[in-house]
Design a protein around this motif. Structure first.
Motif, PDB file in Angstrom:
ATOM      1  N   ALA A 116       0.923  -1.301   0.018  1.00 11.73           N
ATOM      2  CA  ALA A 116      -0.009   0.112   0.126  1.00 11.73           C
ATOM      3  C   ALA A 116       0.935   1.351  -0.154  1.00 11.73           C
ATOM      4  N   ASP A 117       1.933   1.048   0.872  1.00 16.40           N
ATOM      5  CA  ASP A 117       2.669   2.377   0.807  1.00 16.40           C
ATOM      6  C   ASP A 117       3.463   2.663  -0.399  1.00 16.40           C
ATOM      7  N   GLN A 118       3.864   1.625  -1.231  1.00 17.51           N
ATOM      8  CA  GLN A 118       4.548   1.851  -2.342  1.00 17.51           C
ATOM      9  C   GLN A 118       3.547   2.434  -3.446  1.00 17.51           C
ATOM     10  N   GLU A 119       2.459   1.963  -3.589  1.00 22.28           N
ATOM     11  CA  GLU A 119       1.184   2.493  -4.308  1.00 22.28           C
ATOM     12  C   GLU A 119       0.890   3.506  -3.963  1.00 22.28           C
ATOM     13  N   LEU A 120       1.050   4.169  -2.725  1.00 24.72           N
ATOM     14  CA  LEU A 120       0.709   5.632  -2.487  1.00 24.72           C
ATOM     15  C   LEU A 120       1.619   6.390  -3.231  1.00 24.72           C
ATOM     16  N   ALA A 121       3.032   5.938  -2.999  1.00 22.49           N
ATOM     17  CA  ALA A 121       4.154   6.867  -3.590  1.00 22.49           C
ATOM     18  C   ALA A 121       3.962   6.847  -4.899  1.00 22.49           C
ATOM     19  N   ARG A 122       3.475   5.736  -5.603  1.00 18.70           N
ATOM     20  CA  ARG A 122       3.271   5.959  -6.976  1.00 18.70           C
ATOM     21  C   ARG A 122       2.170   6.916  -7.239  1.00 18.70           C
ATOM     22  N   VAL A 123       1.234   6.777  -6.705  1.00 15.81           N
ATOM     23  CA  VAL A 123      -0.008   7.610  -6.998  1.00 15.81           C
ATOM     24  C   VAL A 123       0.345   8.998  -6.589  1.00 15.81           C
ATOM     25  N   ASP A 124       1.194   9.450  -5.673  1.00 14.07           N
ATOM     26  CA  ASP A 124       1.447  10.654  -5.233  1.00 14.07           C
ATOM     27  C   ASP A 124       2.424  11.102  -6.533  1.00 14.07           C
ATOM     28  N   ALA A 125       3.263  10.381  -6.654  1.00 12.39           N
ATOM     29  CA  ALA A 125       4.140  10.948  -8.005  1.00 12.39           C
ATOM     30  C   ALA A 125       3.442  11.280  -9.269  1.00 12.39           C
ATOM     31  N   GLU A 126       2.401  10.392  -9.645  1.00 12.49           N
ATOM     32  CA  GLU A 126       1.394  10.377 -10.891  1.00 12.49           C
ATOM     33  C   GLU A 126       0.936  11.732 -10.629  1.00 12.49           C
ATOM     34  N   GLU A 127      -0.087  11.880  -9.417  1.00 12.00           N
ATOM     35  CA  GLU A 127      -0.598  13.122  -9.382  1.00 12.00           C
ATOM     36  C   GLU A 127       0.182  14.459  -9.319  1.00 12.00           C
ATOM     37  N   GLU A 162       2.790  14.833 -11.253  1.00 12.87           N
ATOM     38  CA  GLU A 162       3.098  14.861 -12.767  1.00 12.87           C
ATOM     39  C   GLU A 162       1.845  15.537 -13.354  1.00 12.87           C
ATOM     40  N   LEU A 163       0.583  14.878 -13.231  1.00  7.00           N
ATOM     41  CA  LEU A 163      -0.504  15.424 -13.790  1.00  7.00           C
ATOM     42  C   LEU A 163      -0.882  16.815 -13.417  1.00  7.00           C
ATOM     43  N   GLU A 164      -0.697  17.172 -12.202  1.00 10.27           N
ATOM     44  CA  GLU A 164      -0.948  18.579 -11.864  1.00 10.27           C
ATOM     45  C   GLU A 164       0.060  19.645 -12.401  1.00 10.27           C
ATOM     46  N   GLU A 165       1.312  19.192 -12.674  1.00  9.20           N
ATOM     47  CA  GLU A 165       2.200  19.860 -13.505  1.00  9.20           C
ATOM     48  C   GLU A 165       1.480  20.031 -15.048  1.00  9.20           C
ATOM     49  N   ARG A 166       1.376  18.888 -15.522  1.00  9.64           N
ATOM     50  CA  ARG A 166       0.890  18.632 -16.969  1.00  9.64           C
ATOM     51  C   ARG A 166      -0.336  19.830 -16.852  1.00  9.64           C
ATOM     52  N   LEU A 167      -1.194  19.456 -16.061  1.00 11.13           N
ATOM     53  CA  LEU A 167      -2.569  20.416 -16.202  1.00 11.13           C
ATOM     54  C   LEU A 167      -2.474  21.909 -16.147  1.00 11.13           C
ATOM     55  N   ALA A 168      -1.237  22.299 -15.289  1.00 10.61           N
ATOM     56  CA  ALA A 168      -0.949  23.664 -15.122  1.00 10.61           C
ATOM     57  C   ALA A 168      -0.448  24.189 -16.471  1.00 10.61           C
ATOM     58  N   ALA A 169       0.518  23.381 -17.071  1.00 11.18           N
ATOM     59  CA  ALA A 169       1.054  23.897 -18.475  1.00 11.18           C
ATOM     60  C   ALA A 169      -0.035  23.744 -19.663  1.00 11.18           C
TER      61      ALA A 169
END
Length: 172
Positions: A94-105, A107-114
């Motif tokens: 679960a902690d590994q998945e949360l870390a992946r989700v946080d990183a993806e989130e 990345e997506l927020e940065e892409r959305l801002a662009a």
């Protein structure tokens, strides 16, 4: 289950995970009749012996041995170790998945801002209105023109208001 036993379980299952070093706690024998030590503390060696190849030398082998043991206390400790290890595996996953989700989130927020910045560049700017509806309605009423209390101002009233309020010497 002791802390050392639990740490040995974790070390065997997740050998490459760096951890903060825990203090070494020596094993001691004590009598239930009194709480003073009857023997000197003997530190346990946590490094596995390379010649040890019995089934109990692996974590799963040790747990299987404990679960099949005839002593009820050994079986209980085996069940506790099995449950603790299962919980730790689940939590680690679960902690590994949360870390992946946080990183993806992130990345997506940065892409959305662009993307939003690019849309703002491409969208034409809306021109500001040169009037307020309240001013036009008030002027139209003083002129005796029919104007609704709400909704869009009729184009002919707005044109008349602009003509009346146009700057001297130019058109708007």
């Amino acid at each position: 289950m002791t802390i050392a036993a639990l740490q040995a379980l974790i070390d065997e299952e997740l050998p490459g995970v760096p951890r903060h070093p825990a203090p070494r706690i020596p094993r001691t024998r004590f009598s239930a009749k009194d709480t003073t030590m009857t023997t000197q503390p003997v530190p346990t060696d946590r490094t596995p012996n390379s010649t040890e190849t019995t089934p109990a030398s692996t974590m799963s082998g040790l747990i299987a041995w404990a679960l099949g043991h005839s002593d009820r206390t050994v079986r209980r400790h085996g069940e506790q170790a099995h449950d603790a290890l299962g919980w730790l595996r689940t939590r680690h996953t679960a902690d590994q998945e949360l870390a992946r989700v946080d990183a993806e989130e992130k990345e997506l927020e940065e892409r959305l801002a662009a993307v939003r910045a690019r849309r703002a560049e491409l969208n034409p700017k809306k021109a500001a209105r040169d009037y307020t509806a309240a001013d036009v309605r008030a002027w139209a009423r003083t002129q005796g023109l029919p104007i609704p209390d709400k909704g869009q101002i009729p184009a002919e009233i707005l044109a008349a208001w602009r003509e009346r309020n146009a700057p001297q010497g130019g058109t708007q």
